[in-house]
Design a protein around this motif. Sequence first.
Motif, PDB file in Angstrom:
ATOM      1  N   LYS A  13      83.080  75.750  17.787  1.00  0.00           N
ATOM      2  CA  LYS A  13      81.863  75.915  16.686  1.00  0.00           C
ATOM      3  C   LYS A  13      82.294  75.658  15.412  1.00  0.00           C
ATOM      4  CE  LYS A  13      77.252  76.776  15.371  1.00  0.00           C
ATOM      5  NZ  LYS A  13      75.164  77.474  15.140  1.00  0.00           N
ATOM      6  N   GLN A  23      78.172  67.536  14.943  1.00  0.00           N
ATOM      7  CA  GLN A  23      78.477  67.852  16.469  1.00  0.00           C
ATOM      8  C   GLN A  23      78.466  66.473  16.954  1.00  0.00           C
ATOM      9  OE1 GLN A  23      74.868  69.853  18.165  1.00  0.00           O
ATOM     10  NE2 GLN A  23      75.965  72.059  18.335  1.00  0.00           N
ATOM     11  N   ARG A  34      76.560  64.362  21.806  1.00  0.00           N
ATOM     12  CA  ARG A  34      76.142  65.864  20.791  1.00  0.00           C
ATOM     13  C   ARG A  34      75.452  67.255  21.732  1.00  0.00           C
ATOM     14  NH1 ARG A  34      72.453  68.840  19.705  1.00  0.00           N
ATOM     15  NH2 ARG A  34      71.170  67.855  20.834  1.00  0.00           N
ATOM     16  N   GLY A  38      76.940  70.710  22.200  1.00  0.00           N
ATOM     17  CA  GLY A  38      75.880  71.800  22.196  1.00  0.00           C
ATOM     18  C   GLY A  38      76.582  72.760  22.757  1.00  0.00           C
ATOM     19  N   GLU A  41      78.781  74.801  22.717  1.00  0.00           N
ATOM     20  CA  GLU A  41      78.888  75.475  21.679  1.00  0.00           C
ATOM     21  C   GLU A  41      78.316  77.068  21.743  1.00  0.00           C
ATOM     22  OE1 GLU A  41      80.137  72.329  17.711  1.00  0.00           O
ATOM     23  OE2 GLU A  41      78.129  73.724  17.852  1.00  0.00           O
TER      24      GLU A  41
END
Length: 68
Positions: A13, A23, A34, A38, A41
Motif C-alpha cells: 500500500k 487501487q 480493486r 484491497g 493490502e
Amino acid sequence: MEDIKQVIGQRIKAARIKKGLTQKEFGEKLGLTRSVIGGYELGKQNLTVDTLKKIADALGVDLNINLG
C-alpha cells in the motif's frame, strides 16, 4: 508478532501510494480487481511469490526477501 500478510500488505500500500496509484489503477496494471488489491493490502489474501514479483515489477521496486 505481526501477521506477515499484514506487514507485506502495508508495504504494498505504501509503495502504491508513493507511486500515486489508486487501487483501481494498480489493479489494472496487474490485471486484477480493486477488491483483490484491497485484500492484499489488508493482509486478507495470500500472495504467491510470483504475484509478489509482479507487484514489485509494477511498482518499479526490487523484491527483497530476507530469511535471516
